[in-house]
Enzyme design. Sequence first.
Site, PDB file in Angstrom:
ATOM      1  N   HIS A 123      10.381  21.726   9.618  1.00  0.00           N
ATOM      2  CA  HIS A 123       9.608  20.746   8.781  1.00  0.00           C
ATOM      3  C   HIS A 123       9.349  21.557   7.557  1.00  0.00           C
ATOM      4  O   HIS A 123       8.814  20.715   6.618  1.00  0.00           O
ATOM      5  CB  HIS A 123       8.186  20.627   9.359  1.00  0.00           C
ATOM      6  N   LEU A 163       0.705  -1.144   0.572  1.00  0.00           N
ATOM      7  CA  LEU A 163      -0.426   0.056  -0.358  1.00  0.00           C
ATOM      8  C   LEU A 163       1.127   0.980   0.257  1.00  0.00           C
ATOM      9  O   LEU A 163       0.336   2.258  -0.899  1.00  0.00           O
ATOM     10  CB  LEU A 163      -0.715  -0.126   1.352  1.00  0.00           C
ATOM     11  N   HIS A 172      16.815  17.566  24.466  1.00  0.00           N
ATOM     12  CA  HIS A 172      15.371  18.282  23.825  1.00  0.00           C
ATOM     13  C   HIS A 172      13.900  17.708  23.719  1.00  0.00           C
ATOM     14  O   HIS A 172      14.627  16.657  24.226  1.00  0.00           O
ATOM     15  CB  HIS A 172      16.533  18.713  22.032  1.00  0.00           C
TER      16      HIS A 172
HETATM   17  N1  GLN Z   1      19.227  15.167  18.157  1.00  0.00           N
HETATM   18  C1  GLN Z   1      18.083  14.853  16.755  1.00  0.00           C
HETATM   19  C2  GLN Z   1      18.289  15.657  15.511  1.00  0.00           C
HETATM   20  O1  GLN Z   1      18.757  16.841  15.546  1.00  0.00           O
HETATM   21  C3  GLN Z   1      16.821  15.056  17.706  1.00  0.00           C
HETATM   22  C4  GLN Z   1      15.449  14.706  16.597  1.00  0.00           C
HETATM   23  C5  GLN Z   1      13.765  14.519  17.515  1.00  0.00           C
HETATM   24  O2  GLN Z   1      14.179  15.790  18.098  1.00  0.00           O
HETATM   25  N2  GLN Z   1      13.085  14.089  16.728  1.00  0.00           N
HETATM   26  O3  GLN Z   1      17.828  15.003  14.460  1.00  0.00           O
HETATM   27 ZN    ZN Z   2      12.964  17.474  17.846  1.00  0.00          ZN
END
Ligand code: GLN
Ligand code: ZN
Length: 776
Positions: A716, A22, A663
Site C-alpha cells: 500500500h 461529491l 491468496h
Molecule cells: N491477483 C490480484 C492482484 O494481484 C489479487 C488482488 C487482491 O488480493 N485484492 O492484483
Molecule cells: Zn490481496
Amino acid sequence: MTRIPTLVHTLGFPRMGAQRELKFALEQHWRGEIDRAALEAVGADLRARHWLAQRDAGLDLVTVGDFAFYDHVANHIQLLGCEPERFGFGGDEPALSRYFTMARGVAADEAAPGGHEGCAHAHTGTFALEMTKWFDTNYHYLVPEFTPATRFALGSERLFEEVAEAQSLGHPVKAVLLGPLSFLWLGKEKSEGFDRFSLLDALLPVYEQVLARLKAQGVEWVQVDEPILGLDLPDVWRHAFERSYWQLARSAPRLMLATYFSPLAENLRLACQLPVAGLHVDAVRAADELTGVADWLPAHKVLSVGIVDGRNIWRTDLDAALARLRPVADKHRGALWLAPSCALLHVPFGLAAEHKLDPEVKPWLAFAVEKLDELRVLRAALDGEEGTVASALQAARTAVAARRSSPRVHRADVALRLARSVDGDDRRAAPFAERQAVQRARFALPPLPTTTIGSFPQTAAIRAARAAFKRGELDAAGYAEQMRAEITLAVRKQEALDIDVLVHGEAERNDMVEYFGEQLDGFAFTANGWVQSYGSRCVKPPIIYGDVARPAPMTVEWTAFAQRLTTRPMKGMLTGPVTILQWSFVRDDQPRSVTTEQIAWAIRDEVVDLEQAGIGIVQIDEPAIREGLPLRRAGWKPYLQGATRAFRISASGVADRTQIHTHMCYSEFNDILPEIAAMDADVITIETSRSDMELLRGFGAFAYPNEIGPGVYDIHSPRVPTTDEMVRLMRKAAAVVPPAHLWINPDCGLKTRGWPETEAALANMVAAAKQLRAEL
Ligand code: GLN
Ligand code: ZN
C-alpha cells in the site's frame, strides 16, 4: 375501522450524487483546486436535490443527517466532540479540515488511503483513523478511537445546520443519528486493558444535548440507528439499552429506533420494549421476525417495516410485499411506516442514467430512486387506494414474471451440471503430502521460492490503451498487441529479478471481478451504478442476474502467451467464486450458496483449460472469504462450509501435479483457520507484513498443513523495504512455520505501484530469499 394513514420514509439516501458529484468535488478540494466554501456549496446542493427526490417520490419526511463529506461515523466523532487527542488539533483549525485530517491522515497520498497506512506512519502521530467494514457491507467507516482520556462534548453544529437547511426548504424533517451504543461498539480501544463500554455514562449526556437541540429546532422525529441489536452482543451491552434509552427519552423528540442487516433474535423483545416511539425492522434480512415484532410491539408505537431491499438492486415483487404487509397492518393497531430495509447508501442512485444496460435485465431492477417510488406504490395499495397505482402494480408484476421465466435466468445446462456433481468433485485426487512430493519433483524450485501475487503496475499507458479500446479508437488487434507487450515487459523484468514463479501481470484486467464477470454468462454491467466504498471511492459492482456459465476460456490465451516467453513456471491467475459473489449484486431468487457453486464450476473449467494449455501453477484469489461471514455466529458454519466447498470445486478438476495457490488479503484469519485449511490449496499467500508476522502465529499454532507465503512487504505504500527488514520478517515466520513450507512474496498485488519502486522492492525481496537460503 379506518387505519391511521401509512407513512413512508427512508433510513438514508446515497450521498455521492447521481453523477458522483461529491466524489469529484472532494478530490478537487483535496488537490487544492476548490476551496472549502465551494465544497460546502456542492454538499448543500446535493442535499437539497436528494431531499427533493424524496419529496417528489411522496415520502412524508426527508431524512437529515445521512449526508457526510467522508463518512457518517466520522461526522459523529465531531458531533460528539471526541476527535482523538493524538491529532493535536489546535483551536483554530477549521472543523472540515480537521475532519479530512482524521479521514486521510497528514500528507496522505491518494494511492494509499488513510486507514490502510495505519502502522506505517504510527510514529508520526498523524496517520488517519483506521477504516473498517460497516457490518457486512462493502462500505468502510472510520473507526472512533477510545481511551480512558476520551471526553465527549457537543462538538459540531453541522447536523443542526443541515436540519435548518431542510426546514428552510420547506421539508418536514426526520433527523438521523447513530445510536450511542452502536457508536461506542463500532469504535476501538486505544489503550491496553481499557473497556470502551465504560464511556457510556459520559456519552449519554451529549446525546441528550443533541436531542434537546433537535427538539428545540422543531424536529418531530429522530431516527436512532442501533444496528448492533442484530449482533451477538455481550450481556452488559444488551442490558445497557434499556437504561440508556430511558435517559435519552427525557429530552428527546420522538425516537424511531432503527435496526437492520440482521435478525434481532434474542434482542427482539428488548427492541420492542425500549422507551421509544417507534421501531424500524429489516423485513428483508429478518423476514421471519416481522410477525413476532407485530405481536410484541405495543400498539402506541410506530412500526416501520423495511420492506424494500436496501442492500440489493432487484425490483420489489409488490404483490408479495403487500401480502406480507397486510397481516402486519391488521395485527399492529398502531401506526405503520414503510421504508427500505436499511439506508440506501448501499445501492446506486437511479436507473435513469443506464442507457446501455441489458434491455431484458433493466426492468428487473430498482436503484435508490426507484425504491422510493416502490414505497409510494405500496403505501397507496395498503391504504386502499389501489386504483391510483394500478398501472405501477401491473408494471411490477410484468417485470417480476419476466424475470422469473427468463431462459437467461434459468438454464437447464447449468442446473444439470450442479445436480450431477458427486461426492469427491470437491476433492483433489491425492492428499496434500502426496501432491507436494509430486509438485516438488516437477518444479524443482529452490527452498523459500519467490513469487508475486499477480498484478504488476497498471501504468497510465495501460489505462489509456484500455480507455481507447473501450471508446473504439483502438481495435482489438491493436489492444491485444499492446497488452502482449506489457506482459512481455513484466516477464522480462521478473526474469531479470530472478523470481522463481512468474505471473503475467494482469495488464489486461480492469478489475479482478469485472474482468471475469464480463466474460461469464449471467452477469450484467451498469454504466453508472456506483456505490460508495469509502470517502470519495466508489465501486460499480456487477449484477449477477442469472445462472452462471463460462461460454469460452477467459485467461488462457494471455497466460499461455506469457508461459511461452519463459522456461520458468508461469502462474495462472483467477478470481475465486466467493470473491466474485461477494463483490457483486447477487440474485435473490435462489440461495447465495447455489450461485457461488455455479461460479465455482465456471472457474473450474478455466483451471482445467489452463492445465491443458501447459500451465502448471494456478492461483485462485479469495480475498473476500472472510468478509462474507454472517453477522451472527450461528450463520458462520454453514457459510464457511459452502464457501470452502465452492473453492475446492473450482480447484479440484486438475491433476496432483498441478499446483493450486490461493491468496487472501489482510484480515483476521485465526478464528477461521480450520476452514482455510479445509480449502486445501497447495499454497496460500496472505497479507502479513503490517502485523509484523503476528498473523502467522495462528497458522503455526494450528499446525496449518500446507505451504504458506506470508507477505514480506506492504504494497500500500511506495516505500521500498530493505533486504534486512524482509530477512527479519522471514526469520520470524520460520520460527512458527516449518521453513520447508514457506514461500516469499509481497503482501498483495502491485497494480497500484509504479515500476521503479516495484523493481527495487522485489530485488531486495529476492536478495532476502537468497540470503536466507544460504543460512538453511
Ligand atoms: N491477483 C490480484 C492482484 O494481484 C489479487 C488482488 C487482491 O488480493 N485484492 O492484483
Ligand atoms: Zn490481496
